[in-house]
Design an enzyme around this catalytic site. Sequence first.
Site, mmCIF file in Angstrom:
data_model
loop_
_atom_site.group_PDB
_atom_site.id
_atom_site.type_symbol
_atom_site.label_atom_id
_atom_site.label_comp_id
_atom_site.label_asym_id
_atom_site.label_seq_id
_atom_site.Cartn_x
_atom_site.Cartn_y
_atom_site.Cartn_z
ATOM 1 N N GLN A 34 0.823 -1.206 0.000
ATOM 2 C CA GLN A 34 0.000 0.000 0.000
ATOM 3 C C GLN A 34 0.861 1.262 0.000
ATOM 4 O OE1 GLN A 34 -2.947 -0.305 3.144
ATOM 5 N NE2 GLN A 34 -3.106 -2.501 2.810
ATOM 6 N N CYS A 35 1.888 1.244 -0.773
ATOM 7 C CA CYS A 35 2.861 2.334 -0.837
ATOM 8 C C CYS A 35 2.760 3.002 -2.205
ATOM 9 C CB CYS A 35 4.256 1.741 -0.635
ATOM 10 S SG CYS A 35 5.625 2.899 -0.772
ATOM 11 N N ARG A 36 3.126 4.257 -2.281
ATOM 12 C CA ARG A 36 3.082 4.903 -3.596
ATOM 13 C C ARG A 36 4.147 4.342 -4.541
ATOM 14 N NH1 ARG A 36 5.405 10.999 -3.147
ATOM 15 N NH2 ARG A 36 7.265 10.517 -1.958
ATOM 16 N N THR A 38 4.495 1.005 -4.803
ATOM 17 C CA THR A 38 4.085 -0.381 -5.037
ATOM 18 C C THR A 38 4.088 -0.741 -6.520
ATOM 19 O OG1 THR A 38 2.823 -0.375 -2.988
ATOM 20 C CG2 THR A 38 2.292 -2.106 -4.545
#
Length: 181
Positions: A34-36, A38
């Site tokens: 859930q990371c930018r 990803t």
Amino acid sequence: MSIYNYLVKKPNGEILSMETYRGKPMLIVNTANQCRFTYQLEDLQKMYEKYGENNFVVLGFPCDQFDNQNPEDGEETTQLCKINYGVTFPIFELVQVNGETTHPLFNYLKHEVGFREFGKANMQEKMLAQAIFQIAPSFLDGRNIRWNFTKFLVDGNGKTIARFEPTDSQLDIEQVIEKIL
């Protein structure tokens, strides 16, 4: 010590020796669902496929240490990576990459290769550095891993060659990979 002395845990609980990867160049990455960053899972998969014929492997180690961006366990993370990004490279159980409970493999990697000053390479990195300063300023210090998708390149002899920040380009990473293959 050598990278081959470390043990890692697969999502099913099985313990695996890094000896399994002796003779194979590796890109070891702390990942998050859930990371930018990803989207980089797709890039990592492409590298895994592109250089796989040269025994190159990508090893993903989910980490929930950065703003709770991977709350799932290793099994769920593996499924999400496969379904959403087509990942077929090995994904392991969650690890910590900073602090007192740092996984020994990442402690080793962080001390094997230098790191560059962080927060000045480009606008994306400047913005990330500001966010890290607000969330966990200690991650900006010294050898700490600054965020998800920090990558360590290890050659086929087990020598750690390079460290790449999450904001480093795939092309730059591939150039270094090609030099060691």
